[in-house]
Design an enzyme around this catalytic site. Structure first.
Site, PDB file in Angstrom:
ATOM      1  N   GLU A  97       0.853  -1.187   0.000  1.00  0.00           N
ATOM      2  CA  GLU A  97       0.000   0.000   0.000  1.00  0.00           C
ATOM      3  C   GLU A  97       0.890   1.239   0.000  1.00  0.00           C
ATOM      4  O   GLU A  97       1.946   1.240   0.633  1.00  0.00           O
ATOM      5  CB  GLU A  97      -0.884  -0.033   1.259  1.00  0.00           C
TER       6      GLU A  97
ATOM      7  N   HIS B 172      -0.207  12.939   5.953  1.00  0.00           N
ATOM      8  CA  HIS B 172       0.326  11.722   6.567  1.00  0.00           C
ATOM      9  C   HIS B 172       0.645  10.751   5.427  1.00  0.00           C
ATOM     10  O   HIS B 172      -0.201  10.507   4.570  1.00  0.00           O
ATOM     11  CB  HIS B 172      -0.783  11.185   7.479  1.00  0.00           C
TER      12      HIS B 172
ATOM     13  N   GLY C  72      -4.146  13.360  18.063  1.00  0.00           N
ATOM     14  CA  GLY C  72      -4.156  12.025  18.649  1.00  0.00           C
ATOM     15  C   GLY C  72      -5.513  11.586  19.166  1.00  0.00           C
ATOM     16  O   GLY C  72      -5.590  10.697  20.018  1.00  0.00           O
TER      17      GLY C  72
ATOM     18  N   ARG D 291       5.365   2.753   8.506  1.00  0.00           N
ATOM     19  CA  ARG D 291       6.431   3.636   8.022  1.00  0.00           C
ATOM     20  C   ARG D 291       5.885   5.041   7.789  1.00  0.00           C
ATOM     21  O   ARG D 291       5.995   5.587   6.693  1.00  0.00           O
ATOM     22  CB  ARG D 291       6.992   3.084   6.723  1.00  0.00           C
TER      23      ARG D 291
ATOM     24  N   ASN E 267       2.421   6.865   4.248  1.00  0.00           N
ATOM     25  CA  ASN E 267       2.832   5.560   4.762  1.00  0.00           C
ATOM     26  C   ASN E 267       3.050   4.635   3.577  1.00  0.00           C
ATOM     27  O   ASN E 267       2.569   4.907   2.468  1.00  0.00           O
ATOM     28  CB  ASN E 267       1.748   4.992   5.702  1.00  0.00           C
TER      29      ASN E 267
ATOM     30  N   GLU F  31      -2.636  10.403   3.400  1.00  0.00           N
ATOM     31  CA  GLU F  31      -3.841  10.589   4.213  1.00  0.00           C
ATOM     32  C   GLU F  31      -3.807  12.020   4.732  1.00  0.00           C
ATOM     33  O   GLU F  31      -2.748  12.515   5.121  1.00  0.00           O
ATOM     34  CB  GLU F  31      -3.882   9.602   5.380  1.00  0.00           C
TER      35      GLU F  31
ATOM     36  N   ASP G 287       0.365   5.374   0.618  1.00  0.00           N
ATOM     37  CA  ASP G 287      -0.698   6.246   1.135  1.00  0.00           C
ATOM     38  C   ASP G 287      -0.362   7.714   1.203  1.00  0.00           C
ATOM     39  O   ASP G 287       0.730   8.086   1.653  1.00  0.00           O
ATOM     40  CB  ASP G 287      -1.030   5.893   2.600  1.00  0.00           C
TER      41      ASP G 287
END
Ligand SMILES: *[C@@H]1O[C@H](CO)[C@@H](O)[C@H](O)[C@H]1NC(C)=O
Ligand SMILES: *[C@@H]1O[C@H](CO)[C@@H](O)[C@H](O)[C@H]1NC(C)=O
Ligand SMILES: *[C@@H]1O[C@H](CO)[C@@H](O)[C@H](O)[C@H]1NC(C)=O
Length: 293
Positions: A103, A120, A201, A131, A122, A107, A105
């Site tokens: 994948e 974001h 978070g 990662r 990954n 985001e 990504d």
């Protein structure tokens, strides 16, 4: 890999027609809604779409075709104002067994009004993810459309924002580091409720009084190698100057792009898994020791 390239070569001549059809691609011709609210839809001449998140559901589109390598560009205008708790995503994802999942990504983690989104990124390779690298955008991603491009070749994956490379994941398979080159991937875009973690978070929850949340997509273009099944592997476009496959960016980043990459990483990166010693208890993944450019 050499075999793949020869296969590509053999397809070049017959694919001039195929390629020009791809170049005219649109969201409507390439993608379909795979889940979510009825209000999400293709607009205009089919080259625009809305992704909607309401109290009932988020929504997502995916490409009809799957690909093995390519350059995938999408213009995205993110949810404006209070988007806290929402995540809009643009990504490539393999089909089939999760333990071999690949994948790539983008985001976009929403925020309360006036506070910055997080871009974001990954990558999962042969089942392993974790990662993450994160960036604050250097522009307001809700004011206008911006160009988010995933460039995936045998030698590296590059994440571009408005043609500025923000991240590179190089193929170090020869050093034993897994690289996404065994599985075809589909292109996806979606929006969903992620208020358990996305904004500070998980401290800032979705304010449903602002629903529906709308992300806008436009101008999806893929210059990609279409996956044709295990027999013929894939078909790539013709090596015209406009084609990613023969472009310089395919083999390496120019000095200018490298300067931009360093600028983004020095000034706008806010999280790098390679610096997260606690997460890995000091046993950093192999690629963290290798130059990524
Ligand atoms: C893409 O797939 C969807 C769902 O399977 C289908 O309805 C649509 O006609 C397909 N589009 C094209 C252009 O093939
Ligand atoms: C989007 O960015 C990619 C990568 O830099 C570039 O090839 C493409 O031409 C850009 N598209 C638009 C519409 O600006
Ligand atoms: C939201 O804003 C806060 C405060 O400025 C910031 O710490 C955070 O990184 C921003 N982005 C997200 C997605 O939480």
């Amino acid at each position: 890999m050499a075999n793949f390239d020869i296969l590509c070569l053999t397809f070049w001549i017959s694919l001039v027609v195929f390629h020009s059809r791809l170049a005219e691609g649109s969201l409507l011709k390439s993608m379909h809604f795979s889940w979510g609210t009825q209000q999400s839809r293709f607009l205009g001449n089919g080259d625009e779409a809305t992704l909607i998140l309401d109290e009932v559901s988020g929504s997502g589109i995916q490409s009809n075709e799957s690909f093995l390598y390519g350059s995938f560009e999408m213009l995205i205008k993110l949810v404006p104002e209070n988007s806290a708790g929402t995540v809009t995503a643009y990504y490539l994802s393999s089909t089939g067994a999760w333990d071999k999942h690949d994948e790539i990504d983008f985001e976009f983690l929403g925020n309360v009004s006036g506070q910055p989104y997080i871009i974001h990124t990954n990558i999962y390779t042969q089942g392993g993810g974790g990662r993450e690298q994160q960036f604050y955008p250097w522009f307001d991603p809700t004011a206008d459309y911006h160009n988010y491009t995933i460039h995936w070749t045998p030698s590296r994956v590059v994440w571009y924002v408005d043609s500025i490379p923000i991240r590179v994941f190089k193929n170090y398979q020869s050093e034993g580091i897994p690289y996404p080159n065994k599985r075809a991937m589909r292109v996806h875009a979606s929006i969903w409720n992620a208020d358990s973690w996305a904004t500070r978070g998980g401290l800032d929850k979705i304010d449903w009084s602002n629903a529906p949340f709308v992300a806008r997509l436009r101008h999806f273009r893929e210059r990609a190698c279409k996956y044709m099944g295990p027999q013929s592997i894939r078909q790539c476009g013709a090596p015209t100057p406009a084609n990613w496959w023969s472009s310089v960016a395919y083999t390496q980043l120019s000095d200018d792009k490298l300067t931009k990459l360093n600028w983004v990483r020095n000034n706008h990166m806010i999280y790098d898994y390679c610096k997260d010693l606690r997460k890995y208890k000091g046993l950093m993944p192999g690629e963290c020791f290798m130059p990524q450019r």
